[in-house]
Design a protein around this motif. Structure first.
Motif, PDB file in Angstrom:
ATOM      1  N   SER A 184       0.830  -1.210   0.000  1.00  8.11           N
ATOM      2  CA  SER A 184       0.000   0.000   0.000  1.00  8.11           C
ATOM      3  C   SER A 184       0.863   1.258   0.000  1.00  8.11           C
ATOM      4  CB  SER A 184      -0.928   0.008   1.220  1.00  8.11           C
ATOM      5  OG  SER A 184      -0.174   0.101   2.423  1.00  8.11           O
ATOM      6  N   ARG A 185       2.166   1.092   0.196  1.00 11.27           N
ATOM      7  CA  ARG A 185       3.135   2.187   0.121  1.00 11.27           C
ATOM      8  C   ARG A 185       4.422   1.603  -0.428  1.00 11.27           C
ATOM      9  NH1 ARG A 185       5.716  -0.083   4.113  1.00 11.27           N
ATOM     10  NH2 ARG A 185       4.745  -0.541   6.108  1.00 11.27           N
ATOM     11  N   GLU A 186       5.387   2.458  -0.693  1.00  6.71           N
ATOM     12  CA  GLU A 186       6.647   1.961  -1.247  1.00  6.71           C
ATOM     13  C   GLU A 186       7.406   1.160  -0.193  1.00  6.71           C
ATOM     14  OE1 GLU A 186       9.630   3.657  -4.531  1.00  6.71           O
ATOM     15  OE2 GLU A 186       9.613   4.837  -2.687  1.00  6.71           O
ATOM     16  N   SER A 187       7.753  -0.052  -0.536  1.00  6.27           N
ATOM     17  CA  SER A 187       8.495  -0.938   0.357  1.00  6.27           C
ATOM     18  C   SER A 187       9.748  -1.428  -0.359  1.00  6.27           C
ATOM     19  CB  SER A 187       7.632  -2.138   0.765  1.00  6.27           C
ATOM     20  OG  SER A 187       6.439  -1.713   1.391  1.00  6.27           O
ATOM     21  N   TRP A 188      10.799  -1.654   0.407  1.00  5.73           N
ATOM     22  CA  TRP A 188      12.103  -1.978  -0.171  1.00  5.73           C
ATOM     23  C   TRP A 188      12.696  -3.236   0.454  1.00  5.73           C
ATOM     24  CZ3 TRP A 188      14.443   1.149  -3.964  1.00  5.73           C
ATOM     25  CH2 TRP A 188      13.810   2.381  -4.204  1.00  5.73           C
ATOM     26  N   VAL A 189      13.364  -4.010  -0.366  1.00  5.59           N
ATOM     27  CA  VAL A 189      14.194  -5.131   0.075  1.00  5.59           C
ATOM     28  C   VAL A 189      15.645  -4.793  -0.230  1.00  5.59           C
ATOM     29  CG1 VAL A 189      14.816  -7.547  -0.313  1.00  5.59           C
ATOM     30  CG2 VAL A 189      12.396  -6.871  -0.301  1.00  5.59           C
ATOM     31  N   LEU A 190      16.506  -4.905   0.775  1.00 11.17           N
ATOM     32  CA  LEU A 190      17.948  -4.869   0.543  1.00 11.17           C
ATOM     33  C   LEU A 190      18.465  -6.263   0.827  1.00 11.17           C
ATOM     34  CD1 LEU A 190      20.530  -3.261  -0.143  1.00 11.17           C
ATOM     35  CD2 LEU A 190      20.843  -2.951   2.323  1.00 11.17           C
ATOM     36  N   LEU A 191      18.752  -7.011  -0.226  1.00 12.30           N
ATOM     37  CA  LEU A 191      19.262  -8.375  -0.102  1.00 12.30           C
ATOM     38  C   LEU A 191      20.783  -8.316  -0.155  1.00 12.30           C
ATOM     39  CD1 LEU A 191      18.730 -11.401   0.120  1.00 12.30           C
ATOM     40  CD2 LEU A 191      18.510 -11.468  -2.377  1.00 12.30           C
ATOM     41  N   LYS A 192      21.415  -8.684   0.949  1.00 10.33           N
ATOM     42  CA  LYS A 192      22.860  -8.516   1.083  1.00 10.33           C
ATOM     43  C   LYS A 192      23.597  -9.738   0.558  1.00 10.33           C
ATOM     44  CE  LYS A 192      22.187  -7.902   5.437  1.00 10.33           C
ATOM     45  NZ  LYS A 192      22.257  -7.597   6.887  1.00 10.33           N
ATOM     46  N   GLY A 193      24.530  -9.510  -0.359  1.00  8.27           N
ATOM     47  CA  GLY A 193      25.192 -10.606  -1.046  1.00  8.27           C
ATOM     48  C   GLY A 193      26.566 -10.953  -0.536  1.00  8.27           C
ATOM     49  N   GLY A 194      26.878 -10.581   0.701  1.00  2.00           N
ATOM     50  CA  GLY A 194      28.225 -10.810   1.222  1.00  2.00           C
ATOM     51  C   GLY A 194      28.627 -12.265   1.344  1.00  2.00           C
ATOM     52  N   HIS A 195      27.652 -13.184   1.351  1.00  2.00           N
ATOM     53  CA  HIS A 195      27.988 -14.604   1.487  1.00  2.00           C
ATOM     54  C   HIS A 195      28.382 -15.253   0.154  1.00  2.00           C
ATOM     55  CE1 HIS A 195      25.975 -14.075   5.368  1.00  2.00           C
ATOM     56  NE2 HIS A 195      26.559 -15.194   5.747  1.00  2.00           N
ATOM     57  N   LEU A 196      28.195 -14.544  -0.960  1.00  2.00           N
ATOM     58  CA  LEU A 196      28.607 -15.126  -2.240  1.00  2.00           C
ATOM     59  C   LEU A 196      30.130 -15.156  -2.335  1.00  2.00           C
ATOM     60  CD1 LEU A 196      26.153 -13.552  -4.857  1.00  2.00           C
ATOM     61  CD2 LEU A 196      25.998 -15.758  -3.697  1.00  2.00           C
ATOM     62  N   PRO A 197      30.704 -16.190  -2.944  1.00  2.00           N
ATOM     63  CA  PRO A 197      32.163 -16.326  -3.011  1.00  2.00           C
ATOM     64  C   PRO A 197      32.763 -15.533  -4.173  1.00  2.00           C
ATOM     65  CG  PRO A 197      31.144 -18.242  -3.994  1.00  2.00           C
ATOM     66  CD  PRO A 197      30.018 -17.382  -3.501  1.00  2.00           C
ATOM     67  N   ASN A 198      32.505 -14.244  -4.193  1.00  2.00           N
ATOM     68  CA  ASN A 198      33.025 -13.398  -5.265  1.00  2.00           C
ATOM     69  C   ASN A 198      34.055 -12.428  -4.699  1.00  2.00           C
ATOM     70  OD1 ASN A 198      31.096 -14.586  -6.953  1.00  2.00           O
ATOM     71  ND2 ASN A 198      29.566 -13.033  -6.454  1.00  2.00           N
ATOM     72  N   ASN A 199      34.786 -11.783  -5.586  1.00  2.00           N
ATOM     73  CA  ASN A 199      35.722 -10.750  -5.149  1.00  2.00           C
ATOM     74  C   ASN A 199      35.017  -9.444  -4.825  1.00  2.00           C
ATOM     75  OD1 ASN A 199      38.050 -12.334  -5.360  1.00  2.00           O
ATOM     76  ND2 ASN A 199      38.195 -11.955  -7.563  1.00  2.00           N
ATOM     77  N   ASP A 200      33.803  -9.281  -5.340  1.00  2.00           N
ATOM     78  CA  ASP A 200      32.996  -8.114  -5.027  1.00  2.00           C
ATOM     79  C   ASP A 200      31.795  -8.538  -4.184  1.00  2.00           C
ATOM     80  OD1 ASP A 200      34.653  -6.482  -6.486  1.00  2.00           O
ATOM     81  OD2 ASP A 200      33.406  -6.535  -8.292  1.00  2.00           O
ATOM     82  N   THR A 201      31.366  -7.657  -3.307  1.00  2.00           N
ATOM     83  CA  THR A 201      30.124  -7.845  -2.577  1.00  2.00           C
ATOM     84  C   THR A 201      29.037  -7.069  -3.302  1.00  2.00           C
ATOM     85  OG1 THR A 201      31.225  -8.113  -0.449  1.00  2.00           O
ATOM     86  CG2 THR A 201      28.916  -7.453  -0.401  1.00  2.00           C
ATOM     87  N   ILE A 202      28.009  -7.757  -3.749  1.00  2.00           N
ATOM     88  CA  ILE A 202      26.919  -7.113  -4.477  1.00  2.00           C
ATOM     89  C   ILE A 202      25.639  -7.248  -3.664  1.00  2.00           C
ATOM     90  CG2 ILE A 202      25.518  -7.092  -6.585  1.00  2.00           C
ATOM     91  CD1 ILE A 202      27.935  -8.068  -8.110  1.00  2.00           C
ATOM     92  N   ASP A 203      25.059  -6.105  -3.304  1.00  2.00           N
ATOM     93  CA  ASP A 203      23.772  -6.061  -2.628  1.00  2.00           C
ATOM     94  C   ASP A 203      22.715  -5.617  -3.635  1.00  2.00           C
ATOM     95  OD1 ASP A 203      25.134  -6.583  -0.207  1.00  2.00           O
ATOM     96  OD2 ASP A 203      25.544  -4.446   0.044  1.00  2.00           O
ATOM     97  N   LEU A 204      21.509  -6.159  -3.489  1.00  2.00           N
ATOM     98  CA  LEU A 204      20.396  -5.796  -4.371  1.00  2.00           C
ATOM     99  C   LEU A 204      19.367  -4.999  -3.594  1.00  2.00           C
ATOM    100  CD1 LEU A 204      19.661  -9.035  -6.449  1.00  2.00           C
ATOM    101  CD2 LEU A 204      21.079  -7.070  -7.080  1.00  2.00           C
TER     102      LEU A 204
END
Length: 274
Positions: free
Chosen positions: A171-191
């Motif tokens: 009913s209003r703007e809602s946001w998800v911040l999915l934190k990607g720190g557990h992925l085995p990459n050289n970069d941390t990507i959050d969505l």
């Protein structure tokens, strides 16, 4: 006008996570931090040896007493532990309607110790995720919330972010911040996702054992910056950058023998021993 922020969470005596970390992040980012204690822990950088819940009635009394006197511009919710606590906090937030609620669904400590009862997960979804303006799960937490395997790639993260957003109040703007720190990459990507825009926020991964309280601090940083900026994507980007630098300076601290804390005051402490 200086904004007032509130953290509702547990106490980590070592100061790296929980309410003490929240207050540090909120203060470092220019807001006046208040706190409602939802649980006590016996905890250090290596393990959690005990959890003592605060009674739901006393948590409700803390919230009533605070909200009746202090203007609250943003709320961060962290470790709650038990279903009755979740329901009490949800009822009070429904009553007072703070302008922005960030929910960090704290379930497991950095040491691997459980911080949320399994039977409390459904209450967290039904009573608090539906009220939150933003949720900030990491990948294992997202898996628990959705009762599925945690995502193991960026592609899977996109799907999971959409599924998580479907649980929220639209009913209003809602946001998800999915934190990607557990992925085995050289970069941390959050969505960051609001049902329309999917924003990737990337930073080089910093290799250090001193990341205790990162999730607590990030959600608190978002709460503080959103209270000041009223712009979720910009507040989130700045909060992620703040945490990145706090991790980058973490090894200047010598706190404990396990997963040490991040350095919230890296910008303001000028006389550290290098």
């Amino acid at each position: 006008m200086i904004k007032n922020t509130l953290t509702i969470a547990g106490v980590d005596p070592s100061g790296g996570a929980g309410i003490l970390a929240d207050v540090k992040a909120m203060s470092a980012l220019g807001t006046f931090a208040t706190a409602v204690i939802a649980a006590l822990t016996a905890q250090n950088t290596q393990s959690v040896t005990g959890i003592l819940p605060i009674t739901p009635d006393f948590i409700g009394l803390q919230m009533d007493t605070l909200f009746q006197d202090v203007r609250i511009d943003g709320v961060k919710i962290g470790m709650l532990g038990h279903e009755p606590v979740i329901k009490m906090i949800a009822d009070k937030l429904e009553k007072y309607q703070p302008p922005f609620i960030v929910l960090d669904p704290v379930m497991v400590a950095k040491s691997g110790d459980l911080l949320l009862e399994e039977k409390a997960v459904s209450a967290l979804i039904e009573a608090l995720i539906t009220q939150a303006h933003m949720i900030t799960p990491n990948l294992p937490e997202a898996g628990v919330i959705l009762n599925r395997r945690a995502p193991e790639s960026i592609k899977e993260m996109y799907t999971v972010a959409e599924l998580l957003h479907a649980l929220m109040n639209h009913s209003r703007e809602s946001w998800v911040l999915l934190k990607g720190g557990h992925l085995p990459n050289n970069d941390t990507i959050d969505l960051l996702f609001n049902g329309d825009k999917m924003i990737e926020i990337a930073n080089p991964k910093i290799h250090t054992k001193n990341t205790h309280g990162t999730g607590c601090s990030l959600s608190s940083a978002i709460c503080a910056l959103q209270a000041r900026l009223r712009d979720v994507p910009e507040a989130t980007r700045q909060a992620v950058a703040f945490i990145h630098q706090s991790i980058a300076h973490a090894d200047l601290l010598t706190v404990g023998h396990g997963h040490g804390p991040i350095h919230h005051f890296h910008k303001t402490w000028q006389n550290e021993v290098q």
